[in-house]
Design a protein around this motif. Structure first.
Motif, PDB file in Angstrom:
ATOM      1  N   LEU A  48       0.822  -1.212   0.000  1.00 20.46           N
ATOM      2  CA  LEU A  48       0.000   0.000   0.000  1.00 20.46           C
ATOM      3  C   LEU A  48       0.857   1.264   0.000  1.00 20.46           C
ATOM      4  O   LEU A  48       0.537   2.237  -0.682  1.00 20.46           O
ATOM      5  CB  LEU A  48      -0.942   0.012   1.202  1.00 20.46           C
ATOM      6  CG  LEU A  48      -2.157  -0.904   1.091  1.00 20.46           C
ATOM      7  CD1 LEU A  48      -2.920  -0.913   2.409  1.00 20.46           C
ATOM      8  CD2 LEU A  48      -3.062  -0.456  -0.032  1.00 20.46           C
ATOM      9  N   THR A  49       1.958   1.231   0.740  1.00 24.70           N
ATOM     10  CA  THR A  49       2.870   2.372   0.751  1.00 24.70           C
ATOM     11  C   THR A  49       3.475   2.587  -0.628  1.00 24.70           C
ATOM     12  O   THR A  49       3.530   3.710  -1.128  1.00 24.70           O
ATOM     13  CB  THR A  49       3.979   2.165   1.798  1.00 24.70           C
ATOM     14  OG1 THR A  49       3.376   1.998   3.076  1.00 24.70           O
ATOM     15  CG2 THR A  49       4.939   3.341   1.822  1.00 24.70           C
ATOM     16  N   MET A  50       3.927   1.493  -1.260  1.00 23.09           N
ATOM     17  CA  MET A  50       4.506   1.598  -2.597  1.00 23.09           C
ATOM     18  C   MET A  50       3.470   2.088  -3.606  1.00 23.09           C
ATOM     19  O   MET A  50       3.778   2.903  -4.475  1.00 23.09           O
ATOM     20  CB  MET A  50       5.094   0.256  -3.023  1.00 23.09           C
ATOM     21  CG  MET A  50       6.343  -0.111  -2.248  1.00 23.09           C
ATOM     22  SD  MET A  50       6.946  -1.782  -2.534  1.00 23.09           S
ATOM     23  CE  MET A  50       7.049  -1.884  -4.294  1.00 23.09           C
ATOM     24  N   ALA A  51       2.236   1.606  -3.491  1.00 22.54           N
ATOM     25  CA  ALA A  51       1.174   2.055  -4.395  1.00 22.54           C
ATOM     26  C   ALA A  51       0.902   3.546  -4.205  1.00 22.54           C
ATOM     27  O   ALA A  51       0.672   4.268  -5.180  1.00 22.54           O
ATOM     28  CB  ALA A  51      -0.096   1.240  -4.157  1.00 22.54           C
ATOM     29  N   SER A  52       0.947   4.008  -2.973  1.00 25.23           N
ATOM     30  CA  SER A  52       0.739   5.435  -2.706  1.00 25.23           C
ATOM     31  C   SER A  52       1.853   6.272  -3.326  1.00 25.23           C
ATOM     32  O   SER A  52       1.591   7.308  -3.940  1.00 25.23           O
ATOM     33  CB  SER A  52       0.695   5.696  -1.206  1.00 25.23           C
ATOM     34  OG  SER A  52      -0.365   5.012  -0.621  1.00 25.23           O
ATOM     35  N   VAL A  53       3.092   5.806  -3.172  1.00 20.70           N
ATOM     36  CA  VAL A  53       4.227   6.539  -3.747  1.00 20.70           C
ATOM     37  C   VAL A  53       4.125   6.562  -5.269  1.00 20.70           C
ATOM     38  O   VAL A  53       4.321   7.602  -5.902  1.00 20.70           O
ATOM     39  CB  VAL A  53       5.563   5.914  -3.293  1.00 20.70           C
ATOM     40  CG1 VAL A  53       6.732   6.462  -4.086  1.00 20.70           C
ATOM     41  CG2 VAL A  53       5.767   6.139  -1.800  1.00 20.70           C
ATOM     42  N   VAL A  54       3.783   5.421  -5.870  1.00 26.63           N
ATOM     43  CA  VAL A  54       3.637   5.357  -7.328  1.00 26.63           C
ATOM     44  C   VAL A  54       2.517   6.279  -7.793  1.00 26.63           C
ATOM     45  O   VAL A  54       2.656   6.998  -8.788  1.00 26.63           O
ATOM     46  CB  VAL A  54       3.401   3.898  -7.783  1.00 26.63           C
ATOM     47  CG1 VAL A  54       2.939   3.826  -9.225  1.00 26.63           C
ATOM     48  CG2 VAL A  54       4.666   3.073  -7.592  1.00 26.63           C
ATOM     49  N   ALA A  55       1.413   6.290  -7.064  1.00 25.80           N
ATOM     50  CA  ALA A  55       0.297   7.162  -7.432  1.00 25.80           C
ATOM     51  C   ALA A  55       0.709   8.627  -7.361  1.00 25.80           C
ATOM     52  O   ALA A  55       0.397   9.408  -8.260  1.00 25.80           O
ATOM     53  CB  ALA A  55      -0.904   6.902  -6.527  1.00 25.80           C
ATOM     54  N   VAL A  56       1.427   8.996  -6.320  1.00 21.71           N
ATOM     55  CA  VAL A  56       1.878  10.384  -6.184  1.00 21.71           C
ATOM     56  C   VAL A  56       2.837  10.737  -7.316  1.00 21.71           C
ATOM     57  O   VAL A  56       2.747  11.811  -7.907  1.00 21.71           O
ATOM     58  CB  VAL A  56       2.541  10.618  -4.799  1.00 21.71           C
ATOM     59  CG1 VAL A  56       3.311  11.914  -4.767  1.00 21.71           C
ATOM     60  CG2 VAL A  56       1.495  10.592  -3.715  1.00 21.71           C
ATOM     61  N   VAL A  57       3.749   9.808  -7.652  1.00 20.23           N
ATOM     62  CA  VAL A  57       4.706  10.073  -8.724  1.00 20.23           C
ATOM     63  C   VAL A  57       3.986  10.243 -10.051  1.00 20.23           C
ATOM     64  O   VAL A  57       4.260  11.167 -10.813  1.00 20.23           O
ATOM     65  CB  VAL A  57       5.765   8.948  -8.803  1.00 20.23           C
ATOM     66  CG1 VAL A  57       6.546   9.015 -10.097  1.00 20.23           C
ATOM     67  CG2 VAL A  57       6.697   9.031  -7.614  1.00 20.23           C
ATOM     68  N   PHE A  58       3.034   9.348 -10.361  1.00 15.56           N
ATOM     69  CA  PHE A  58       2.351   9.434 -11.645  1.00 15.56           C
ATOM     70  C   PHE A  58       1.367  10.593 -11.713  1.00 15.56           C
ATOM     71  O   PHE A  58       1.064  11.084 -12.789  1.00 15.56           O
ATOM     72  CB  PHE A  58       1.651   8.119 -11.985  1.00 15.56           C
ATOM     73  CG  PHE A  58       2.601   7.097 -12.528  1.00 15.56           C
ATOM     74  CD1 PHE A  58       3.246   7.301 -13.733  1.00 15.56           C
ATOM     75  CD2 PHE A  58       2.859   5.942 -11.828  1.00 15.56           C
ATOM     76  CE1 PHE A  58       4.127   6.373 -14.238  1.00 15.56           C
ATOM     77  CE2 PHE A  58       3.739   4.999 -12.324  1.00 15.56           C
ATOM     78  CZ  PHE A  58       4.381   5.220 -13.530  1.00 15.56           C
TER      79      PHE A  58
END
Length: 102
Positions: A48-58
């Motif tokens: 979930l943390t990685m998905a949040s970071v990826v979402a913020v980056v994209f």
């Protein structure tokens, strides 16, 4: 072993575990279950943390991708306008050239 706090003289936990029927095999099974649950929570939290970071980056990347060139374009434009105004003022103070007919 479930993590709930019980009275020292309690015969059973609120989760349903019976302390009087407790043997080493039962405790091992309970701890293995807790270990599995713990690892699932760790991996799930990491995903979930990685998905949040990826979402913020994209979500942020396209904004930065368009903002940086627009800022550069604005800056270059203001420099061109400033230089043009300065040179026009300089030309205004020069005497006008006249054509000689000969």
């Amino acid at each position: 072993m479930c993590g709930m706090v019980n009275r020292p003289n309690a015969r059973a936990c609120d989760c349903g575990h019976d302390f009087e029927d407790e043997d080493e095999t039962g405790v091992r099974e309970l701890l293995r279950g807790r270990l599995t649950t713990g690892w699932l929570m760790v991996v799930g939290g990491l995903l979930l943390t990685m998905a949040s970071v990826v979402a913020v980056v994209f979500i942020t990347w396209p904004v930065a991708f368009t903002a940086i060139p627009s800022i550069a374009l604005f800056t270059r434009g203001t420099r061109i306008v400033d230089a043009s105004r300065h040179r026009l003022r300089e030309l205004g103070s020069l005497p006008k050239a006249r054509l000689l007919n000969g």
